[in-house]
Motif scaffolding. Sequence first.
Motif, mmCIF file in Angstrom:
data_model
loop_
_atom_site.group_PDB
_atom_site.id
_atom_site.type_symbol
_atom_site.label_atom_id
_atom_site.label_comp_id
_atom_site.label_asym_id
_atom_site.label_seq_id
_atom_site.Cartn_x
_atom_site.Cartn_y
_atom_site.Cartn_z
ATOM 1 N N SER A 165 0.856 -1.185 0.000
ATOM 2 C CA SER A 165 0.000 0.000 0.000
ATOM 3 C C SER A 165 0.891 1.233 0.000
ATOM 4 N N ASN A 166 0.521 2.265 -0.780
ATOM 5 C CA ASN A 166 1.347 3.461 -0.921
ATOM 6 C C ASN A 166 0.579 4.722 -0.564
ATOM 7 N N VAL A 203 -4.024 1.877 -9.880
ATOM 8 C CA VAL A 203 -3.831 0.614 -9.170
ATOM 9 C C VAL A 203 -4.435 -0.496 -10.029
ATOM 10 N N THR A 204 -3.557 -1.279 -10.658
ATOM 11 C CA THR A 204 -3.993 -2.377 -11.513
ATOM 12 C C THR A 204 -3.118 -3.595 -11.226
ATOM 13 N N GLY A 205 -3.384 -4.679 -11.928
ATOM 14 C CA GLY A 205 -2.570 -5.877 -11.782
ATOM 15 C C GLY A 205 -1.193 -5.758 -12.374
ATOM 16 N N GLU A 206 -0.890 -4.622 -13.002
ATOM 17 C CA GLU A 206 0.425 -4.424 -13.621
ATOM 18 C C GLU A 206 1.005 -3.050 -13.294
ATOM 19 N N GLY A 234 5.586 -3.504 -11.329
ATOM 20 C CA GLY A 234 4.763 -3.863 -12.471
ATOM 21 C C GLY A 234 3.911 -5.099 -12.276
ATOM 22 N N SER A 235 3.917 -5.641 -11.054
ATOM 23 C CA SER A 235 3.138 -6.853 -10.810
ATOM 24 C C SER A 235 1.833 -6.514 -10.093
ATOM 25 N N THR A 236 1.217 -7.533 -9.515
ATOM 26 C CA THR A 236 -0.106 -7.380 -8.888
ATOM 27 C C THR A 236 -0.049 -6.919 -7.433
ATOM 28 N N TRP A 237 1.107 -6.725 -6.878
ATOM 29 C CA TRP A 237 1.241 -6.616 -5.429
ATOM 30 C C TRP A 237 0.556 -5.379 -4.844
ATOM 31 N N SER A 238 0.303 -4.365 -5.631
ATOM 32 C CA SER A 238 -0.413 -3.181 -5.132
ATOM 33 C C SER A 238 -1.892 -3.190 -5.503
ATOM 34 N N TRP A 289 -9.733 -6.028 -8.675
ATOM 35 C CA TRP A 289 -10.123 -4.751 -9.263
ATOM 36 C C TRP A 289 -8.930 -4.009 -9.852
ATOM 37 N N ALA A 290 -9.232 -3.234 -10.865
ATOM 38 C CA ALA A 290 -8.281 -2.283 -11.426
ATOM 39 C C ALA A 290 -8.898 -0.887 -11.315
ATOM 40 N N PHE A 291 -8.120 0.061 -10.804
ATOM 41 C CA PHE A 291 -8.586 1.438 -10.644
ATOM 42 C C PHE A 291 -7.737 2.347 -11.543
#
Length: 637
Positions: free
Chosen positions: A346-347, A353-356, A365-369, A546-548
């Motif tokens: 979390s930032n 905020v997406t899977g990439e 560039g991964s899903t971690w966020s 979700w992707a935001f």
Amino acid sequence: MRKVLWMAVWAPFVFACTYTGTLQEQPLYEGVFPSVRAEGWMETFLERQRCGLSGHPEALSYPYNTCLWSGEIPRQGSHGEDWWRYEQTAYYTDGLLKLAYLTRDDSLAALASRGILHTLDHQQENGLLGEEASRSKTRPERVMWPHAVFFRAMKTYFEKTGDERVPLALEKYYLHYTPQEIGQGRNVVNVEGMVWTWRQTGNRELLDRACEAFLEGEYEAKPALLESGEPLHIHGVTFCEYLKLPIILYEATRDSLYLGIARRMEANLSGYNLLPDGVPTSVEWVQGKDLNAGHETCDIADYTWSLGYYLMALTDPSYADAIERAVFNALPGAVTKDFKALQYFSNLNQFIVTGESDPNLYRRGSTWSAYRPTHETECCAGNVHRVMPNYISRMWLDDGGGGLVAALYGPSSVCYKGFCIQEETSYPFGNDILFAFSGKEGKLPFSFRIPGWASGFDVKLNGRSLHLDSPEGKFITVRRKWKRGDTLSLHFDAKPQRVDAEGQGYIVQRGPLLYSYPIPQRKEEDLKEYAAMNGKHSDNPDFKSWAFFPAGPFNYALAGPEVEEVSLSNGGYPLDAPPVGLRVPVREIDWPLDEGRFTPHLPSAPKKGRGEIQYITLVPYGCTELRLTVFPYLIEE
């Protein structure tokens, strides 16, 4: 007329029999938890958690959809060593059990306690607990870390049920190991359980072994490494776990050696790494105070749990302030408001905020966020369930001398030795608290906290002001004979302010809350299959990834120190409809997304503004998914 006359005659006498003073340094104790109830917005939070991820292990996917310590957890893929899945499910079991007790959900309590009962029923003759795979395939008797986590679930179960098998099983387990084995790496975190078991059994050997393991062990934050005062480069969650050990030993022994170590360890972790949302940086490893770096959701649980021991051992309200800051900001900022998806990292600033789009250098560039019910590494998806139940379990503490302490604030109620107290408040979204007394009448030392951030405060007993000489940042004790219908009301002045953040930009805060600009957003379900998930996915269609995407400007810098409070809502759940916003002046600056898919770093130098001054409204950090929290410096014109 008679009532008025009675009050005129007796009110001065009643106040003359009321004594106030500062609560002296003395250990505070848990144990009030089983009689605490969450109310108001906290009850809603727990209910969303219960109906969300916590109550739906099938949505969390592996390993939470397995037997949870009531047998050997099967492998899925080749990710990590064998013990990982036991660590992760131990986190989940502890949070789920506390949540079940707080929400009076018997079915969830049965699910969470099933693994505890199985473990108690299947202890080996040599004392070992759990399946062989819960230790290690190659060293089955030497990896104790998952058990340090599972201990907390067993402790929660014991506090509620009083099942004496728990301390007896733990005593036998801990005595199986030598201090040298206990002091190896994260094994040393078992010191927490050893000291607790010593208190329950009276077996001094447990405490002696715990002290030796801590002082002589080989782990990344051992006391000798803290002498230089230089920042440690260490795995963040591990550091948060180590943090509690010296203060636990200090409270047990009152040996100043441990207090000195505790203060150095806390100064090293928090002093060098703390972010404005109340949690240290931890992109797996601590990152200093780089405001571009994030933290794991695990850290919210482990850091605040450790700070609770500092609060109890030192009776220092500043630790309560720190716990509230992390729980009220970082926790809701890392989960969706329905508690159906969470972030691993979390930032403070999140423009996309997406899977990439993970902006952190680790796994960039991964899903971690991304907000997902499942993650590549599962620990945060297990640990997140502990944060709010842990907080509520320590809101009310015992002062060890027959008195009750309101240590952490929020809408709740408690019964203690026959006294029943309801805490009516919208805190931290409002700054008024009313304690209403019912149940038993009689003498009770009652302590409450004046937060360190309060610029002023007012305390009233039955509507009449109590004149207190104690400054902010203290626990105040009221000693009197309480009667049914008595009220004690608190008001704290919370001045909104712009604050310079580590020389990297500005933040805006009010009381314990950090404020952010809620970036207009477009929300889409992320249906992409990511290879790193090892086949994990939610097995419940109501729990989505979700992707935001930003649907409006985010490239703002504050155009002055002006901060104005504005009313936004007259009711409802405050994380959906915050009651107070903060209006600030801004200018747009040149600050686009990085590569079109990453939140950009803060500019290294002040930026020139463009266009006219605009006014935007900030909301509490926990109300946001996409957010601008740290504002860049603006070139003064």
